[in-house]
Structure formats: structure tokens, C-alpha cells
Design a protein around this motif. Structure first.
Motif, mmCIF file in Angstrom:
data_model
loop_
_atom_site.group_PDB
_atom_site.id
_atom_site.type_symbol
_atom_site.label_atom_id
_atom_site.label_comp_id
_atom_site.label_asym_id
_atom_site.label_seq_id
_atom_site.Cartn_x
_atom_site.Cartn_y
_atom_site.Cartn_z
ATOM 1 N N GLY A 37 9.282 -9.553 0.933
ATOM 2 C CA GLY A 37 10.539 -9.263 0.253
ATOM 3 C C GLY A 37 10.474 -7.981 -0.570
ATOM 4 N N ARG A 38 9.300 -7.692 -1.106
ATOM 5 C CA ARG A 38 9.139 -6.488 -1.928
ATOM 6 C C ARG A 38 9.007 -5.241 -1.071
ATOM 7 N NH1 ARG A 38 4.287 -5.697 -6.422
ATOM 8 N NH2 ARG A 38 4.612 -3.467 -6.792
ATOM 9 N N TRP A 39 8.230 -5.334 0.012
ATOM 10 C CA TRP A 39 7.955 -4.146 0.830
ATOM 11 C C TRP A 39 8.996 -3.917 1.918
ATOM 12 C CZ3 TRP A 39 2.457 -6.469 1.612
ATOM 13 C CH2 TRP A 39 1.694 -6.222 0.465
ATOM 14 N N ARG A 40 9.596 -4.969 2.420
ATOM 15 C CA ARG A 40 10.596 -4.910 3.489
ATOM 16 C C ARG A 40 10.077 -4.116 4.696
ATOM 17 N NH1 ARG A 40 15.216 -7.182 1.707
ATOM 18 N NH2 ARG A 40 15.413 -7.445 -0.570
ATOM 19 N N GLY A 41 10.701 -3.002 4.995
ATOM 20 C CA GLY A 41 10.330 -2.255 6.196
ATOM 21 C C GLY A 41 8.951 -1.623 6.155
ATOM 22 N N GLU A 42 8.323 -1.581 4.981
ATOM 23 C CA GLU A 42 6.995 -0.981 4.853
ATOM 24 C C GLU A 42 5.875 -1.998 5.031
ATOM 25 O OE1 GLU A 42 6.777 0.848 1.063
ATOM 26 O OE2 GLU A 42 8.451 2.232 1.413
ATOM 27 N N THR A 43 6.210 -3.254 5.287
ATOM 28 C CA THR A 43 5.202 -4.318 5.301
ATOM 29 C C THR A 43 4.085 -4.043 6.295
ATOM 30 O OG1 THR A 43 6.844 -5.961 4.605
ATOM 31 C CG2 THR A 43 4.823 -6.774 5.654
ATOM 32 N N VAL A 44 4.446 -3.767 7.547
ATOM 33 C CA VAL A 44 3.432 -3.566 8.586
ATOM 34 C C VAL A 44 2.553 -2.372 8.256
ATOM 35 C CG1 VAL A 44 3.041 -3.045 11.022
ATOM 36 C CG2 VAL A 44 4.833 -4.677 10.362
ATOM 37 N N ALA A 45 3.162 -1.288 7.801
ATOM 38 C CA ALA A 45 2.397 -0.085 7.478
ATOM 39 C C ALA A 45 1.405 -0.346 6.343
ATOM 40 C CB ALA A 45 3.345 1.050 7.096
ATOM 41 N N ARG A 46 1.791 -1.177 5.381
ATOM 42 C CA ARG A 46 0.900 -1.475 4.260
ATOM 43 C C ARG A 46 -0.255 -2.377 4.679
ATOM 44 N NH1 ARG A 46 2.415 -0.757 -1.161
ATOM 45 N NH2 ARG A 46 4.413 0.336 -1.450
ATOM 46 N N LEU A 47 0.030 -3.329 5.556
ATOM 47 C CA LEU A 47 -0.982 -4.324 5.924
ATOM 48 C C LEU A 47 -1.929 -3.848 7.015
ATOM 49 C CD1 LEU A 47 1.135 -7.618 5.949
ATOM 50 C CD2 LEU A 47 -0.250 -6.692 4.094
ATOM 51 N N ARG A 48 -1.451 -2.998 7.925
ATOM 52 C CA ARG A 48 -2.232 -2.640 9.111
ATOM 53 C C ARG A 48 -3.626 -2.098 8.789
ATOM 54 N NH1 ARG A 48 0.985 0.862 11.376
ATOM 55 N NH2 ARG A 48 2.040 -0.577 12.798
ATOM 56 N N PRO A 49 -3.809 -1.183 7.823
ATOM 57 C CA PRO A 49 -5.151 -0.617 7.607
ATOM 58 C C PRO A 49 -6.200 -1.652 7.202
ATOM 59 C CG PRO A 49 -3.471 0.725 6.530
ATOM 60 C CD PRO A 49 -2.806 -0.538 6.954
ATOM 61 N N TYR A 50 -5.767 -2.745 6.581
ATOM 62 C CA TYR A 50 -6.721 -3.740 6.067
ATOM 63 C C TYR A 50 -6.658 -5.064 6.819
ATOM 64 C CZ TYR A 50 -6.761 -0.508 2.106
ATOM 65 O OH TYR A 50 -6.868 0.608 1.318
ATOM 66 N N ALA A 51 -5.860 -5.115 7.893
ATOM 67 C CA ALA A 51 -5.631 -6.391 8.562
ATOM 68 C C ALA A 51 -6.922 -7.061 9.055
ATOM 69 C CB ALA A 51 -4.647 -6.211 9.715
ATOM 70 N N PRO A 52 -7.821 -6.365 9.775
ATOM 71 C CA PRO A 52 -9.042 -7.053 10.237
ATOM 72 C C PRO A 52 -9.882 -7.593 9.084
ATOM 73 C CG PRO A 52 -8.735 -4.980 11.415
ATOM 74 C CD PRO A 52 -7.759 -4.983 10.283
ATOM 75 N N LEU A 53 -10.050 -6.793 8.028
ATOM 76 C CA LEU A 53 -10.852 -7.220 6.885
ATOM 77 C C LEU A 53 -10.191 -8.400 6.170
ATOM 78 C CD1 LEU A 53 -13.404 -6.541 5.229
ATOM 79 C CD2 LEU A 53 -11.978 -5.030 3.818
ATOM 80 N N GLY A 54 -8.893 -8.307 5.961
ATOM 81 C CA GLY A 54 -8.189 -9.375 5.269
ATOM 82 C C GLY A 54 -8.181 -10.679 6.044
ATOM 83 N N LEU A 55 -8.004 -10.617 7.346
ATOM 84 C CA LEU A 55 -7.991 -11.835 8.159
ATOM 85 C C LEU A 55 -9.376 -12.453 8.249
ATOM 86 C CD1 LEU A 55 -5.488 -10.765 10.951
ATOM 87 C CD2 LEU A 55 -5.072 -12.226 8.955
#
Length: 281
Positions: free
Chosen positions: A193-211
Motif C-alpha cells: 500500500g505504501r510503495w504501490r507501483g514501486e513494490t517490485v522494483a524495491r523487492l527484486r534486488p533482495y528477493a533471493p536473500l529475503g526468501l
């Protein structure tokens, strides 16, 4: 505290320290916890169909635990933002066992015998030593310390709630799965809700580490929940917090934070405490 229960809790301690280090490593704490919690939701949804549904009496505990866990995550993010990992993590984890001992005595009628009480006390002394060493040579950051202590109280609260809930659930795996689903929705929903359209761009760089952190988180707490169906809550809480030694070592190796001889001495106290708790078992 049988050898099998002890081994499970020690493994949980290692995996817990590792996922907390991952959360600390991701600079944007909201990104890190969004990935870890969302990953926990996915794992819970995948596991739930293969485990019995928790008994009806467990659901009030599940809901209460989810609310406490939400508070815990907010406090933990604040602790990591304000303080060093090697200080915030030990204080947050180290302040919990004594509170769990009191809560377990009041709500679960579990009063440790003299060996168990001595083991818990020695373990807490070791944990406190690791935490206080993080303050050496610096003025205390009371905001960071306060957030870490509040985190510790929230840990004690959800430990007892989940200890009681998993015992009436009839299914540690089912309880773990549904807890991950219920508790993991709020923070990711807020982030989207806070990031809206930027969500994927914010999460992608850290997705493997975070998961990967999510997998470690679910394994760590699932092991603890299983152990809580086999032994009393207070010694499990104290033994689980041996994770702070792993956390201190991670802080020294990867975050260039000091370890030092006092922490080695504190580790000795912790090991002695574990031995006494095993004797009590």
C-alpha cells in the motif's frame, strides 16, 4: 529437556540468528521484513493442506500470537534501525527468558526445579554478558536499548501464548503453518500500500536473500513450537536464546563488530546453564 529436544532447540537457535542477520543485512528494514514475512505466508499456505487443521481451542491463541508477533516485528525493525546487530539482537533475545519463566509460572503453572532454575539463571547471566559487552566503550543509546528491551518482552509474550496454543492444537505443523499465514499478512500489505507501483522494483534486488530468510524463519520457529509440546516453556526459551552467541559471532565476522574475551566467558556461562537444564530434564 531430552537430547532430541535440546538438539532441535539448538538448531532453531542457529537458524534464528541467521535469519535475523539477513534481516539486518538488508538496509531497508521494511523491504527485508516484507520479503521474510511474505515468504512465510507462502510456506504456510503450501504446508497447511498437508497438516491437520489446529483444534478449535488453538485459534484464539493463534490470533493473539499473530497480533503480538506484529508488535514484535515493528519493535525488532526499530531495534535494528537504531542499534548495532551485535548489541540489539542479544538484548532483545536475552531479556526474554526470565520474563518467560515468570509468565510460564503464572499462566502454565510451570515452576522450574532447583536445577532448572539454576540453569535458566546461568544462561541469562551469559546472555546478559554478551549484551552488555556491546556497550563497552560507548555511551548507551537508550532509544536502541529501550526498543530492544520492548522487543524482548514481546518475545516472552508470544512464546508463552504459542506454547499454550500449540499444546491444544493437536498439530505442531498445522499450528506453525497457520501462524505463518495469519501473522505474515499485515506488514507486506502495508508495504504494498505504501510503495504501490514501486513494490517490485524495491523487492527484486533482495528477493533471493529475503526468501531464504523466510525459510530459515519458518524452520526456526517450527522447531521451537514442536519442542514446546515436549518440554516446559522456560528452559526452552533460555536454551533458544543461545542464538545470541551465534548472532554475536555473525556480527563479528560479517558486520565487523567486536566479540572479545568477555563474550567468550559469557558463552561459558551459557554452556554451563544448558548443562544444568539437561540435568533437570
Amino acid at each position: 529437556m531430552t537430547p532430541l529436544v535440546t538438539a532441535a532447540v539448538l538448531l532453531a537457535a542457529v537458524t534464528h540468528a541467521c535469519w535475523n542477520a539477513i534481516a539486518h543485512r538488508i538496509t531497508d528494514k521494511l523491504v527485508g521484513f516484507t520479503l521474510i514475512l511474505a515468504g512465510g505466508v507462502l510456506i504456510g499456505l503450501a504446508a497447511a493442506p498437508f497438516a491437520p487443521l489446529p483444534a478449535r481451542g488453538a485459534w484464539p491463541y493463534l490470533i493473539a500470537s499473530a497480533l503480538i508477533h506484529l508488535l514484535y516485528v515493528v519493535l525488532l525493525m526499530t531495534s535494528f534501525r537504531l542499534g548495532d546487530f551485535g548489541q540489539a539482537y542479544p538484548i532483545a533475545r536475552g531479556s526474554a527468558p526470565l520474563a518467560v519463566t515468570v509468565f510460564a509460572a503464572v499462566f502454565a503453572h510451570e515452576v522450574p526445579d532447583r536445577w532448572g532454575a539454576a540453569g535458566i539463571a546461568l544462561t541469562c547471566a551469559g546472555i546478559t554478558g554478551v549484551a552488555l559487552w556491546g556497550l563497552r566503550g560507548r555511551r548507551p543509546d537508550w532509544a536502541a536499548i529501550g526498543a530492544a528491551l520492548a522487543t524482548g518482552l514481546s518475545i516472552a509474550a508470544y512464546t508463552v501464548v504459542d506454547g499454550l496454543g500449540v499444546r491444544v492444537s493437536g498439530s505442531p505443523v498445522g499450528y506453525t503453518a497457520w501462524l505463518m499465514v495469519i501473522q505474515g499478512v499485515a506488514i507486506p500489505a502495508y508495504a504494498v500500500g505504501r510503495w504501490r507501483g514501486e513494490t517490485v522494483a524495491r523487492l527484486r534486488p533482495y528477493a533471493p536473500l529475503g526468501l531464504f530468510g523466510a525459510v530459515l524463519s519458518v524452520c526456526a520457529y517450527g522447531l521451537v513450537l514442536w519442542a514446546q509440546t515436549r518440554a516446559e516453556l522456560a528452559p526452552i526459551a533460555a536454551l533458544r536464546e543461545s542464538s545470541i552467541l551465534v548472532g554475536a559471532a555473525i556480527g563479528a565476522l560479517f558486520f565487523k563488530e567486536p566479540f572479545g574475551a568477555p563474550r567468550i566467558a559469557a558463552a561459558g556461562l551459557l554452556v554451563a546453564g544448558i548443562g544444568l537444564m539437561l540435568h533437570a530434564g
